[in-house]
Design an enzyme around this catalytic site. Structure first.
Site, PDB file in Angstrom:
ATOM      1  N   TYR A 156      -3.658  23.610   3.882  1.00 45.12           N
ATOM      2  CA  TYR A 156      -4.580  24.571   3.286  1.00 45.12           C
ATOM      3  C   TYR A 156      -5.986  23.982   3.166  1.00 45.12           C
ATOM      4  O   TYR A 156      -6.152  22.770   3.056  1.00 45.12           O
ATOM      5  CB  TYR A 156      -4.054  25.025   1.916  1.00 45.12           C
ATOM      6  CG  TYR A 156      -2.599  25.440   1.979  1.00 45.12           C
ATOM      7  CD1 TYR A 156      -2.190  26.512   2.778  1.00 45.12           C
ATOM      8  CD2 TYR A 156      -1.620  24.735   1.285  1.00 45.12           C
ATOM      9  CE1 TYR A 156      -0.862  26.879   2.859  1.00 45.12           C
ATOM     10  CE2 TYR A 156      -0.280  25.097   1.359  1.00 45.12           C
ATOM     11  CZ  TYR A 156       0.105  26.165   2.158  1.00 45.12           C
ATOM     12  OH  TYR A 156       1.414  26.516   2.248  1.00 45.12           O
ATOM     13  N   THR A 228       1.284  25.980 -15.399  1.00 50.38           N
ATOM     14  CA  THR A 228       1.699  26.277 -16.774  1.00 50.38           C
ATOM     15  C   THR A 228       0.715  27.194 -17.497  1.00 50.38           C
ATOM     16  O   THR A 228       0.689  27.244 -18.724  1.00 50.38           O
ATOM     17  CB  THR A 228       1.887  24.971 -17.570  1.00 50.38           C
ATOM     18  OG1 THR A 228       0.636  24.257 -17.596  1.00 50.38           O
ATOM     19  CG2 THR A 228       2.957  24.099 -16.947  1.00 50.38           C
TER      20      THR A 228
END
Length: 320
Positions: A156, A228
């Site tokens: 990427y 998270t």
């Protein structure tokens, strides 16, 4: 669950009727109340993984359930120093590396099949010493946790793209314990806290060694999980190192003085910015610590071959 859904609908109507833009979704979530972790996946459809995903993070790590994997390699992080900026985002304290740096820090080895490029550091911490870390060991939480983020630079082109893609992100987790002497690289970050007391403030940091933040250990635990915070993308390979690093009470006090809002509207303290543990859903947590090798002179008994290095083994971690 019905109550959560009704509250979520109310929040969506409130935001949309108020002319809320896509940016405001990012600004609106919190770590408590009706915009806290239990509601992340309900208040924004694009965050549905936060409530429905089955590879969510953080998790509680149980040493007696770790799976020894002999194929796990040592972790490698480039040694050279980098510059960037540290900011109070209103959600966390984040160090972001300069994009125009000439020498990127690469993360390789461990469980990774690709080369990852260091991008940023997040600091999670509690307003009290009994909690603050996102990951826990046998239910024990630490006062703080540092998370070192990198993106897969072989597949990427940048961090934002990798965040949504398979094997896109690596996060190295450092659990922080209170001590008389701080990790010296951590001091480089905490020395700037007075300049980012309020949300939105940012200050330059020069010559930080990411490698220098790490404790002296070759051992770690690893599992497949998520970011998270919203949108809880399940694209993360987590590595939790087997020893903590140390932070002083004075440094913790500096963190706890930080506020979510600006100087005119400081809102609540920034601390307690941690997501509760999520279900493992039968995911394996692998480790390179071999618990079942005969120790020299152990009279044929099986015991951990690296007992002094198994820092979080069962309930005896505090003794080492």
């Amino acid at each position: 669950m019905l109550l959560q859904t009704l509250i979520a609908i109310f929040i969506q109507v409130f935001l949309y009727c108020g002319g809320t833009s896509a940016v405001s979704w990012e600004e609106w979530w919190t770590y408590d109340g009706i915009s806290g972790p239990a509601f992340w996946g309900l208040i924004n459809p694009e965050w549905s993984l936060c409530n429905k995903g089955r590879r969510q993070s953080p998790v509680n790590l149980e040493p007696n359930k770790l799976l020894f994997d002999p194929n796990l390699r040592p972790l490698h992080i480039d040694k050279h120093r980098v510059s960037g900026s540290i900011s109070n985002t209103g959600h966390s304290v984040i160090f972001t590396v300069d994009n125009d740096t000439r020498h990127h820090i690469n993360v390789t080895g461990g469980p990774l099949s690709y080369k990852y490029q260091f991008q940023e550091i997040h600091i999670h911490y509690g307003l009290h010493d009994q909690f603050g870390s996102e990951h826990s060991i046998n239910g024990y939480a630490f006062p703080a946790e540092i998370q070192i983020f990198g993106f897969n630079s072989q597949l990427y082109s940048n961090f934002s793209e990798a965040l949504h893609k398979a094997q896109g992100i690596v996060v190295i987790s450092l659990l922080l314990q209170l001590g008389d002497l701080s990790n010296p690289e951590l001091r480089i970050l905490t020395d700037q806290l007075d300049k980012i007391r309020y949300g939105g403030e940012e200050v330059e940091v020069k010559k930080l060694s990411v490698r220098g933040l790490l404790p002296e250990t070759d051992y770690y635990m690893t599992y497949d999980g998520s970011t998270t915070m919203p949108a809880c993308h399940e694209t993360v390979t987590w590595l939790i190192l087997n020893k903590p690093i140390y932070i002083t009470k004075q440094q913790m006090h500096g963190l706890r003085r930080l506020m979510q809002g600006d100087a005119k509207h400081p809102k609540a303290p920034l601390g307690n910015n941690f997501r509760p543990p999520q279900p493992l859903h039968h995911r394996p947590v692998r480790t390179n610590i071999d618990f079942n090798v005969k120790h020299p002179g152990a009279a044929g008994k099986y015991c951990p071959s690296m007992y002094k290095d198994v820092y979080y083994k069962a309930n005896s971690w505090k003794q080492h």
